[in-house]
Design a protein around this motif. Sequence first.
Motif, PDB file in Angstrom:
ATOM      1  N   UNK A 124      15.552   9.447  -2.125  1.00  0.00           N
ATOM      2  CA  UNK A 124      16.215   9.245  -0.842  1.00  0.00           C
ATOM      3  C   UNK A 124      16.153   7.743  -0.595  1.00  0.00           C
ATOM      4  N   UNK A 125      17.301   7.117  -0.440  1.00  0.00           N
ATOM      5  CA  UNK A 125      17.332   5.655  -0.351  1.00  0.00           C
ATOM      6  C   UNK A 125      17.956   5.189   0.950  1.00  0.00           C
ATOM      7  N   UNK A 126      17.267   4.257   1.609  1.00  0.00           N
ATOM      8  CA  UNK A 126      17.798   3.606   2.812  1.00  0.00           C
ATOM      9  C   UNK A 126      17.983   2.126   2.504  1.00  0.00           C
ATOM     10  N   UNK A 132      14.418   0.986   0.866  1.00  0.00           N
ATOM     11  CA  UNK A 132      13.232   1.839   0.729  1.00  0.00           C
ATOM     12  C   UNK A 132      13.661   3.096  -0.027  1.00  0.00           C
ATOM     13  N   UNK A 133      12.963   3.399  -1.109  1.00  0.00           N
ATOM     14  CA  UNK A 133      13.280   4.571  -1.935  1.00  0.00           C
ATOM     15  C   UNK A 133      12.082   5.507  -1.948  1.00  0.00           C
ATOM     16  N   UNK A 134      12.330   6.784  -1.596  1.00  0.00           N
ATOM     17  CA  UNK A 134      11.266   7.790  -1.566  1.00  0.00           C
ATOM     18  C   UNK A 134      11.583   8.893  -2.574  1.00  0.00           C
ATOM     19  N   UNK A 135      10.580   9.204  -3.371  1.00  0.00           N
ATOM     20  CA  UNK A 135      10.703  10.240  -4.397  1.00  0.00           C
ATOM     21  C   UNK A 135      10.915  11.599  -3.732  1.00  0.00           C
ATOM     22  N   UNK A 136      12.050  12.252  -4.062  1.00  0.00           N
ATOM     23  CA  UNK A 136      12.332  13.589  -3.486  1.00  0.00           C
ATOM     24  C   UNK A 136      12.381  14.644  -4.595  1.00  0.00           C
ATOM     25  N   UNK A 156      22.684  -0.282   8.442  1.00  0.00           N
ATOM     26  CA  UNK A 156      21.891   0.516   7.505  1.00  0.00           C
ATOM     27  C   UNK A 156      22.732   1.598   6.868  1.00  0.00           C
ATOM     28  N   UNK A 157      22.246   2.080   5.751  1.00  0.00           N
ATOM     29  CA  UNK A 157      22.881   3.187   5.031  1.00  0.00           C
ATOM     30  C   UNK A 157      21.779   4.087   4.496  1.00  0.00           C
ATOM     31  N   UNK A 158      21.979   5.406   4.559  1.00  0.00           N
ATOM     32  CA  UNK A 158      21.011   6.368   4.039  1.00  0.00           C
ATOM     33  C   UNK A 158      21.739   7.354   3.143  1.00  0.00           C
ATOM     34  N   UNK A 159      21.214   7.545   1.939  1.00  0.00           N
ATOM     35  CA  UNK A 159      21.836   8.467   1.003  1.00  0.00           C
ATOM     36  C   UNK A 159      20.875   8.843  -0.106  1.00  0.00           C
ATOM     37  N   UNK A 160      21.394   9.580  -1.081  1.00  0.00           N
ATOM     38  CA  UNK A 160      20.561  10.013  -2.204  1.00  0.00           C
ATOM     39  C   UNK A 160      21.041   9.311  -3.476  1.00  0.00           C
ATOM     40  N   UNK A 161      20.105   8.726  -4.201  1.00  0.00           N
ATOM     41  CA  UNK A 161      20.381   8.073  -5.475  1.00  0.00           C
ATOM     42  C   UNK A 161      19.289   8.503  -6.451  1.00  0.00           C
ATOM     43  N   UNK A 162      19.059   7.693  -7.445  1.00  0.00           N
ATOM     44  CA  UNK A 162      17.999   7.979  -8.415  1.00  0.00           C
ATOM     45  C   UNK A 162      17.617   6.689  -9.118  1.00  0.00           C
ATOM     46  N   UNK A 177       0.808  -1.220   0.000  1.00  0.00           N
ATOM     47  CA  UNK A 177       0.000   0.000   0.000  1.00  0.00           C
ATOM     48  C   UNK A 177       0.842   1.271   0.000  1.00  0.00           C
ATOM     49  N   UNK A 178       2.096   1.193   0.453  1.00  0.00           N
ATOM     50  CA  UNK A 178       2.905   2.404   0.558  1.00  0.00           C
ATOM     51  C   UNK A 178       3.302   2.939  -0.824  1.00  0.00           C
ATOM     52  N   UNK A 179       3.365   4.280  -0.992  1.00  0.00           N
ATOM     53  CA  UNK A 179       3.803   4.846  -2.274  1.00  0.00           C
ATOM     54  C   UNK A 179       5.317   4.777  -2.465  1.00  0.00           C
ATOM     55  N   UNK A 180       6.052   4.475  -1.389  1.00  0.00           N
ATOM     56  CA  UNK A 180       7.501   4.323  -1.501  1.00  0.00           C
ATOM     57  C   UNK A 180       7.832   3.002  -2.187  1.00  0.00           C
ATOM     58  N   UNK A 181       8.970   2.988  -2.869  1.00  0.00           N
ATOM     59  CA  UNK A 181       9.436   1.745  -3.477  1.00  0.00           C
ATOM     60  C   UNK A 181      10.145   0.918  -2.405  1.00  0.00           C
TER      61      UNK A 181
END
Length: 331
Positions: A291-293, A310-314, A273-279, A211-215
Motif C-alpha cells: 500500500x503506497x502513499x 510510505x510503503x506498507x507491506x500488505x 497526495x496519492x494512495x494506491x496499491x503497488x509492489x 525505527x518504523x517497519x514501513x519503507x
Amino acid sequence: MTPPGDLERNVALFDELIAGQRSGYRMSKRFVRKDGRMVHAEIDVRAVRDERGQVRQLFATIQDVTERHRYEQTLQQMQDQMLKAQRIGNMGSWTMDLRRRTFVASPQALVIYGTDPGRPEMTLEEADALVVPEDRALVREAVRRGASTGEPSDLRCRVLNPVRGVRHLHVRAEFEPEDGQFVRCVGMVVDETDLVEAQRDRDRLVSVLEATPDIVSMANPRGEVFYYNRAGYEVLGLPEDAPLADAIGRVHPEWAVRIVKEQGIPVAIAQGRWLGETAVYGADGREIPMSQMILSHHGADGQLMYLSTILRDISERKVAEAALREQGRVL
C-alpha cells in the motif's frame, strides 16, 4: 545666516555671557552661505571685562568642521546599519576589558542575553553568571587561553535568558594586545537557538523514520530518489552505498513503475497526495504487494520542493483476501 534652532541656542548663550552668568561659551553651529551651502562650525566666544564686570571686548574663534561632521555622519550611518544588521541576523557584538574586568555588549547582544537594555556594561562576574553552569568551565578556559596566548575563540555555549529561557549561542572572539599583554577581547555572538531546535526536531523525525517497519523514501521534483530509511535498505536488499537516483525503476516491478510515474506522482503533485496499491522487489527477488502513499511538499512560494512516499507491506492482507475469495467460491 544662522538657521533656526542654532540661532536660538546662540542667542541664549550670548545673553548669559553678557549678563555675567558665564565667562564664555563653546557650541557647534551651522551657517548658511550665500550660495545656499550649509557649513558646520565650532565657535568659541570669550569675554574680557573691566573692573566693574562690564564686557569690554569679545573674542571669538570659528572653526570650519564641515568635513569632520560629514565623516561623523557617515560613521553614524554605518553604526546604525551595523546595529540593524545585527538585529535582523539575531547577532550581537561585545568587548571585554580584562584589566577593568568589564564586559560591554551591543543592543542586540543584550536582547540575546536578556539583560537590562539600559545597562550595556557589566562586570566579568556578571557576564560569567549568564552562562549555564555546565558551560562555564568551557568559556572560562577559552578566556584563559586567549589572555595567555592570544588564541582566538570559537565555541558554542548556552546562556539562561530570564525571559526566553536557555539560548544556544555561537561565540567567536579575538584578543588584542597592549604593552605585551592580551588585555582586551572583541567578539561576536550569534543566537542559534532556532537552528538547534530545528535540528533536534529533525533528529527526532529521523529517529522515528529509521525505527518504523514501513519503507519511507524521498525524491526530488525530477523523481530522483535521495533517501531510504533503514527498513527500505533491509526490505529491498539495497547495499549501503547503492546509488539511489534511479531506484524507482529498479525496486518496483514494471507494472508498478507505470502506476507510480503515470498516476501516483502526477496526482500527488496536483492534489498533495496519492494512495494506491503497488509492489516492490524484496531482497530475495520476490514481489511484495504494497500500500503506497505519495506526498508532495511545497515551499512558501508554492514551488515543489520534494516528494516523499510510505510503503506498507500488505502481503498478509492479500493472503486473507484470497482466502475469503476462495471460501466464497466454494460456498
